[in-house]
Scaffold this active site. Structure first.
Site, PDB file in Angstrom:
ATOM      1  N   LEU A 203       0.401   9.164   4.075  1.00  0.00           N
ATOM      2  CA  LEU A 203      -0.901   9.066   3.400  1.00  0.00           C
ATOM      3  C   LEU A 203      -1.951   8.753   4.453  1.00  0.00           C
ATOM      4  CD1 LEU A 203       0.490   6.944   0.461  1.00  0.00           C
ATOM      5  CD2 LEU A 203      -0.126   9.362   0.364  1.00  0.00           C
ATOM      6  N   HIS A 208      -3.982  -0.899   1.040  1.00  0.00           N
ATOM      7  CA  HIS A 208      -2.759  -1.644   0.759  1.00  0.00           C
ATOM      8  C   HIS A 208      -3.044  -2.533  -0.446  1.00  0.00           C
ATOM      9  CE1 HIS A 208       0.849  -4.222   1.851  1.00  0.00           C
ATOM     10  NE2 HIS A 208       0.197  -4.960   0.985  1.00  0.00           N
ATOM     11  N   LYS A 237      -1.572  -8.576   8.160  1.00  0.00           N
ATOM     12  CA  LYS A 237      -2.729  -8.790   7.301  1.00  0.00           C
ATOM     13  C   LYS A 237      -3.663  -9.824   7.916  1.00  0.00           C
ATOM     14  CE  LYS A 237       0.303  -7.653   3.537  1.00  0.00           C
ATOM     15  NZ  LYS A 237       1.322  -8.207   2.631  1.00  0.00           N
ATOM     16  N   GLU A 275       4.651  -3.949  -3.182  1.00  0.00           N
ATOM     17  CA  GLU A 275       3.582  -3.438  -2.324  1.00  0.00           C
ATOM     18  C   GLU A 275       3.410  -1.926  -2.484  1.00  0.00           C
ATOM     19  OE1 GLU A 275       3.501  -6.706   1.260  1.00  0.00           O
ATOM     20  OE2 GLU A 275       4.228  -4.708   1.766  1.00  0.00           O
ATOM     21  N   ARG A 291       9.946 -12.932  -2.170  1.00  0.00           N
ATOM     22  CA  ARG A 291       9.614 -14.303  -1.757  1.00  0.00           C
ATOM     23  C   ARG A 291       8.145 -14.581  -2.059  1.00  0.00           C
ATOM     24  NH1 ARG A 291       6.286 -12.977   2.435  1.00  0.00           N
ATOM     25  NH2 ARG A 291       6.820 -11.073   3.527  1.00  0.00           N
TER      26      ARG A 291
HETATM   27  P1  ADP Z   1       7.568  -2.566   7.179  1.00  0.00           P
HETATM   28  O1  ADP Z   1       8.619  -3.111   6.257  1.00  0.00           O
HETATM   29  O2  ADP Z   1       8.115  -2.190   8.517  1.00  0.00           O
HETATM   30  O3  ADP Z   1       6.346  -3.407   7.247  1.00  0.00           O
HETATM   31  P2  ADP Z   1       6.319  -0.717   5.265  1.00  0.00           P
HETATM   32  O4  ADP Z   1       7.070   0.331   4.541  1.00  0.00           O
HETATM   33  O5  ADP Z   1       5.901  -1.909   4.502  1.00  0.00           O
HETATM   34  O6  ADP Z   1       7.169  -1.140   6.568  1.00  0.00           O
HETATM   35  O7  ADP Z   1       5.078  -0.051   5.946  1.00  0.00           O
HETATM   36  C1  ADP Z   1       4.252  -0.782   6.825  1.00  0.00           C
HETATM   37  C2  ADP Z   1       2.927  -0.085   6.990  1.00  0.00           C
HETATM   38  O8  ADP Z   1       3.106   1.248   7.536  1.00  0.00           O
HETATM   39  C3  ADP Z   1       2.154   0.129   5.715  1.00  0.00           C
HETATM   40  O9  ADP Z   1       1.399  -1.016   5.355  1.00  0.00           O
HETATM   41  C4  ADP Z   1       1.275   1.312   6.115  1.00  0.00           C
HETATM   42  O10 ADP Z   1       0.217   0.849   6.924  1.00  0.00           O
HETATM   43  C5  ADP Z   1       2.193   2.149   6.973  1.00  0.00           C
HETATM   44  N1  ADP Z   1       2.894   3.148   6.158  1.00  0.00           N
HETATM   45  C6  ADP Z   1       4.139   3.032   5.623  1.00  0.00           C
HETATM   46  N2  ADP Z   1       4.470   4.138   4.913  1.00  0.00           N
HETATM   47  C7  ADP Z   1       3.407   4.975   4.976  1.00  0.00           C
HETATM   48  C8  ADP Z   1       3.106   6.275   4.450  1.00  0.00           C
HETATM   49  N3  ADP Z   1       3.973   6.948   3.676  1.00  0.00           N
HETATM   50  N4  ADP Z   1       1.903   6.809   4.732  1.00  0.00           N
HETATM   51  C9  ADP Z   1       1.008   6.141   5.494  1.00  0.00           C
HETATM   52  N5  ADP Z   1       1.224   4.930   6.035  1.00  0.00           N
HETATM   53  C10 ADP Z   1       2.410   4.336   5.780  1.00  0.00           C
END
Ligand code: ADP
Length: 447
Positions: A203, A208, A237, A275, A291
């Site tokens: 995306l 977020h 964040k 999230e 958590r």
């Molecule tokens: P982690 O567990 O490593 O933090 P996340 O799945 O929560 O991984 O993703 C962390 C960040 O990576 C997201 O907050 C976003 O900024 C980016 N991200 C993850 N998936 C996508 C996606 N499908 N498209 C765009 N950005 C993504």
């Protein structure tokens, strides 16, 4: 109700949990490394136990020492805070085997959500919207190409065992796919000992947005609205708000109800956060944190509900104190994470805080474990405090935040306060007009 809670954490969150326990009339046990003997949570707890030397793996991550501390003090429950052992399924299982209550969900629920592929599969099954992508791990390049062509480029390759934003690679076109796949696999293998990767649509300008949920473990679930945590640097964040400036009431209750039903059906127990990335009016699940989160405070500000009280209640078998109908949202709240870091380079700035003065007045909350004369040890994360501001609406909240930031004094070390003073005066921020890339772009322009 519990007699004695051991708090398996440090810093502001240890103090946060201690306050809730005291209010409920529960005895508290602090555990600490040798570097934290002077910490506020140690001073305020009823009892304290030193569990090892400064490195986290020898103290705050040392399960045997923590279980031993429970046995020595007779603690009947453990609150893990966030970070450290809070999402460690083995820790939850070991405590259960010792008849000590883990204040959090079951080991099995932690395990499911800790595996990103399994989490996504479960989310989908529970009716939560997910990012289009592969069904599970992709085995080879051919399969990766087929999936990517189906969902359309750009795509992102993510590690199944991922965390902390590591092991992710974007492929803009099919020409990038082979290298992205290889690199993601190698990084995932090295970082997590598991090279399983999956693909999803990338995306481009999402926000977020995360939903705070609670389950009672017996089939009831509620949501407490959302938080917008789009202002991030390196997936960390920086500034969070509730509610999101981007959602309307209909979207809020739609996604909230989906999440509440999902946790009810899962039989989930305790606090959790689901999230999402949010783009063009659509929500896409990325992960669930099983958590309490750093930014739970802004949800507390707009709902008036103490989330740690609620966690303790649910874990002790007392159920939730509220139904969905009881939960109302009042005004707007913003949290700024004050880190001991250079506000331009974000290089950690440990040292002695010579003077610490926090703002006050209506609508201001500061959660911090530091004080004038406190020496910040270099071993742990750099969060020294959270400024949480509440107002009747976003405009009032921003006015109050600006005033509070002016009052805040931290001398002796560098902090991220100047960054927030800049952000609060920025027109995009004033308009709530930002996505997950905004802060890094803004910082790059400032250099
Ligand atoms: P982690 O567990 O490593 O933090 P996340 O799945 O929560 O991984 O993703 C962390 C960040 O990576 C997201 O907050 C976003 O900024 C980016 N991200 C993850 N998936 C996508 C996606 N499908 N498209 C765009 N950005 C993504």
């Amino acid at each position: 109700m519990f007699q004695k809670i051991l708090i398996a954490n440090r810093g502001e969150i240890a103090l946060r949990v201690l306050r809730a326990a005291k209010e409920l009339g529960i005895q508290t046990v602090a555990v600490h490394s040798t570097a934290d003997a002077d910490a506020m949570h140690v001073r305020l707890a009823d009892e304290s136990v030193c569990i090892g030397p400064p490195p986290s793996r020898d103290s705050y991550l040392n399960i045997h020492q923590i279980v031993a501390a429970c046995e020595i003090t007779g603690a009947d429950a453990v609150h893990p805070g966030y970070g450290f052992l809070s999402e460690n399924a083995k820790f939850a299982d070991i405590l259960a085997a010792h008849n000590i209550t883990f204040i959090g969900p079951s080991g099995d629920h932690i395990r499911i959500m800790g595996d990103k592929i399994e989490a996504k599969r479960t989310a989908k099954r529970l009716g939560i919207p997910v990012v289009p992508g592969s069904e599970g791990a992709v085995s080879d390049e051919k399969e990766a190409k087929r999936v990517a062509a189906e969902i359309g480029y750009p795509v992102i390759i993510k590690a199944s065992a991922g965390g902390g934003g590591r092991g992710m690679k974007v492929a803009l076109t099919e020409a990038d796919l082979e290298v992205a796949l290889q690199t993601a696999r190698t990084e995932a293998g090295a970082a997590f000992g598991d090279d399983a990767v999956y693909i999803e649509k990338y995306l481009q300008k999402p926000r977020h947005i995360e939903v705070q949920i609670f389950g009672d473990g017996a089939g009831k679930g509620v949501h407490l609205g959302e938080r917008d945590c789009s202002l991030q640097r390196r997936h960390q964040k920086v500034w969070e708000e509730a509610n999101s400036p981007a959602l309307n009431a209909e979207e809020r209750s739609r996604i909230g109800d989906i999440c509440a039903n999902a946790v009810a059906n899962l039989g989930y127990s305790g606090a959790g956060t689901i999230e999402f990335l949010y783009e063009n009016g659509e929500f896409y699940f990325i992960e669930m944190n099983t958590r309490l989160q750093v930014e739970h405070t802004i949800t507390e500000a707009i709902t008036g509900i103490d989330l740690v009280h609620e966690q303790i209640r649910v874990a002790s078998g007392g159920g939730l104190s509220v139904t969905q109908d009881d939960i109302r949202f009042h005004g707007h709240a913003i949290e700024c994470r004050i880190n001991a870091e250079d506000p331009r380079t974000f290089v950690p700035s440990p040292g002695t805080i010579t003077h610490f003065h926090t703002p006050g007045g209506l609508g201001i909350r500061v959660d911090s474990g530091v004080y004038s004369g406190y020496r910040i040890p270099p071993y742990y994360d750099s969060l020294i405090g959270k400024l949480i501001v509440h107002g009747r609406n976003r405009v009032e909240c921003m006015m109050r935040l600006r005033r509070a930031l002016d009052e805040f004094v931290v001398d002796g070390i560098k902090t991220t306060l100047p960054l927030f003073r800049e952000l609060v005066g920025n027109p995009d921020i004033a308009n709530g007009d930002y996505d997950i890339h905004w802060l890094e772009k803004h910082l790059a322009k400032g250099e």
